[in-house]
Design a protein around this motif. Structure first.
Motif, mmCIF file in Angstrom:
data_model
loop_
_atom_site.group_PDB
_atom_site.id
_atom_site.type_symbol
_atom_site.label_atom_id
_atom_site.label_comp_id
_atom_site.label_asym_id
_atom_site.label_seq_id
_atom_site.Cartn_x
_atom_site.Cartn_y
_atom_site.Cartn_z
ATOM 1 N N LEU A 490 0.842 -1.199 0.000
ATOM 2 C CA LEU A 490 0.000 0.000 0.000
ATOM 3 C C LEU A 490 0.876 1.247 0.000
ATOM 4 N N ILE A 491 0.547 2.191 -0.892
ATOM 5 C CA ILE A 491 1.141 3.533 -0.846
ATOM 6 C C ILE A 491 -0.020 4.499 -0.657
ATOM 7 N N LEU A 492 0.047 5.336 0.374
ATOM 8 C CA LEU A 492 -1.097 6.146 0.770
ATOM 9 C C LEU A 492 -0.729 7.613 0.869
ATOM 10 N N ILE A 493 -1.507 8.455 0.182
ATOM 11 C CA ILE A 493 -1.483 9.894 0.390
ATOM 12 C C ILE A 493 -2.862 10.262 0.922
ATOM 13 N N SER A 494 -2.931 10.837 2.100
ATOM 14 C CA SER A 494 -4.233 11.172 2.673
ATOM 15 C C SER A 494 -4.090 12.263 3.718
ATOM 16 N N HIS A 495 -5.068 13.180 3.723
ATOM 17 C CA HIS A 495 -5.138 14.185 4.778
ATOM 18 C C HIS A 495 -5.936 13.676 5.980
ATOM 19 N N ASP A 496 -6.538 12.490 5.845
ATOM 20 C CA ASP A 496 -7.215 11.859 6.971
ATOM 21 C C ASP A 496 -6.147 11.166 7.816
#
Length: 563
Positions: A490-496
């Protein structure tokens, strides 16, 4: 304070709200949330005043300021926009700085009295406090975080009592969200926000207002307190419904039994045997008494515990046993100015990586370099030849623009129409909703379709760029649970910020590129969980009311029948 009393609003000639009532007290910080489509934005616009209710009263006791998700594109300067927060002084300021002698003289005394000459200096101080020092910039040039800060600077000059915030953390980077959180905490007036950001709600909310089925329920505390209360509420509903079912079953059994006895007694009772006739009559009376009790029970029947509609999904991954999946060697990239210089790292089998950094630091650019959608200015990105990457783009540009939701799914799979409709139902698209044109779908609906397409990618590695911006909390939590069980990388970009608990490595973009391991989460105590399950299984349970009393029928007789 805000007071909403018996508000009704119709949409497409059908009531969206029937009788909504709630208060937000002076100084309270409340968050309004609910599932997508529940009517949060409509209710918010009713409170703002851009919509008018069919019935009911909305009272705003104090001056109201609004922070919207995004400002309209405008060539107005930042300084002018902030100064316009005080319209009375702005008019006087424009008069006395116009250079027209008559106009200046007419406004001079009022301008002195009301402090119009200080307006520009106050606006500049407000901007500086909020980290915006270039007042000559155009509103159209501001990032999402800067737009939010500009609106708050404007509210400072308005001196508002009530602040209304519409999804204030959308499109903000982590630093801006933390700054906004601190601002809301310090604001002494009343706050009402629409938000799906669980961490933000936890940090700022005194009150949760849940909009569900056209009514608002008030819960004291933040999001963590709300989830505890909802769990307790569900348990109470389940116990009440279980008591109702048990009592109903008992009464039906007794009525059936008395009916059989009565019929038998009536058939065998002799006219010359008054005792037998009296016994039959007594049985009829007892049967009627139980029937009346059953009627009373049905009249006060508790609601069946509600099963909230959730997305049901579990992502699959083709196994890829290679140790290294992606290697970045001395990668440099930029547009007008360099974003990265000489960056090297690798993505190993089943790595879970967060890419974090301020807006504009290049998070999406780095992700596209990893995917191969961009080529580095120098250096090299190597991907394993059998690596399959499933990509969720925050702009959703990979979704088809035409056709229906059903057609979009059929184009990405080998499913029959019946199978596709069944799967769409798991993603909350029911009945004729599957025929909705893609161009008419909301952003939340498009996000669900994008996740559904990922479902069929059989990817070894999921690359998710802001996957939660348009999802409600319930759907976020379901997607989060599915990703936690996902067996691939998994590669994740999130403001959450809550979402980042799914990852174990961080690539942090700033003045440089920092790659570090995240502190590991404590491992689950499997043995303790098994012991708890055994205890629950072996312990005798009784239904009790809220005062701790046993069920309102004879427990000893119930046990005898069970034996």
């Amino acid at each position: 304070m805000l007071s909403i009393k018996q508000v009704r609003f119709d949409y497409d000639r059908q009531p969206l709200f029937q009788d909504v009532s709630f208060d937000v007290a002076t100084g309270e910080h409340a968050v309004l949330f609910g599932q997508n489509g529940s009517g949060k934005t409509t209710l918010f616009n009713l409170i703002v005043g851009t919509l008018t209710p069919e019935a009911g009263i909305i009272e705003r006791h104090g001056k109201v300021g609004i922070v919207e998700q995004a400002l309209e594109t405008s060539d107005e300067t930042l300084l002018s926009y902030v100064m316009s927060g005080d319209q009375r002084r702005l008019q006087l300021y424009e008069d006395v700085t116009s250079g027209e002698t008559d106009r200046v003289m007419r406004a001079y005394d009022a301008a002195i009295e009301r402090g119009a000459y200080e307006l520009e200096a106050e606006a500049k101080r407000a901007l500086k406090r909020l980290g915006l020092s270039h007042g000559a910039r155009r509103l159209s040039e501001l990032s999402g975080g800067e737009q939010t800060r500009a609106q708050l600077a404007r509210l400072t000059l308005q001196q508002v009592d009530i602040v209304l915030l519409d999804e204030p953390t959308n499109h903000l980077d982590v630093a801006s969200i933390e700054w906004l959180t601190d601002w809301v905490r310090r604001f002494p007036g009343t706050v009402l926000a629409i938000s799906h950001d669980r961490q933000f709600i936890d940090d700022v909310a005194d009150v949760i207002l849940e909009l569900e089925d056209g009514r608002v329920t008030r819960y004291l505390g933040n999001y963590t307190a709300y989830t505890t209360q909802k769990w307790d509420e569900a348990r109470r509903d389940e116990r009440a419904h279980a008591r109702y079912l048990a009592r109903k079953s008992e009464l039906l059994d007794m009525i059936h039994q008395y009916k059989g006895w009565h019929q038998k007694a009536k058939a065998t009772a002799s006219v010359r045997s008054p005792g037998a006739q009296k016994g039959a009559a007594n049985l009829a009376i007892k049967m009627k008494a139980r029937e009346r009790k059953l009627e009373q029970l049905e009249a006060s029947r508790p609601n069946r515990p509600k099963e909230t509609a959730h997305v049901h999904v579990r992502f699959h991954a083709e196994p890829l046993e290679a140790k290294t999946w992606v290697t970045c060697e001395s990668v440099s990239f930029g547009y007008e100015d360099p974003l990265f210089t000489d960056v090297s790292f690798s993505i190993e089998r089943n790595d879970r990586i967060s890419i974090v950094g301020a807006n504009g630091s290049g998070k999406t650019t780095l992700l596209k370099l990893i995917l191969g959608e961009l080529e580095p200015a120098s250096g090299m990105v190597k991907r394993h030849p059998r690596l399959k990457i499933g990509y969720f783009s925050q702009t959703l540009e990979r979704l088809p623009q035409d056709g229906t939701l059903l057609e979009a799914l059929l184009a990405e799979s080998d499913l029959s129409e019946t199978e596709a409709r069944t799967l769409l139902a798991h993603f909350l698209f029911r009945r004729d909703e599957v025929y909705k044109p893609m161009r008419d779908a909301s952003m939340g609906e498009k996000c669900r379709i994008a996740f559904l397409i990922l479902y069929f990618s059989d990817a070894n590695l999921l690359a998710l760029d802001e996957p939660t911006n348009y999802l409600d909390i319930a759907t976020r939590e379901q997607i989060e649970a599915a990703l936690e069980l996902y067996p691939g990388g998994l590669i994740l970009i999130s403001h959450d910020r809550t979402f980042h608990r799914l990852t174990n490595r961080v690539i942090e973009l700033g003045t440089g590129v920092l790659i570090r391991d995240r502190d590991p989460r404590p491992a689950a105590d499997v043995e303790a969980t098994l012991r708890t399950m055994k205890t629950l299984r072996d312990t005798e349970h009784f239904f009790v009311d809220e005062a701790g009393n046993l069920l309102p029928f004879d427990e000893s007789e119930q046990r005898k029948r069970n034996e």
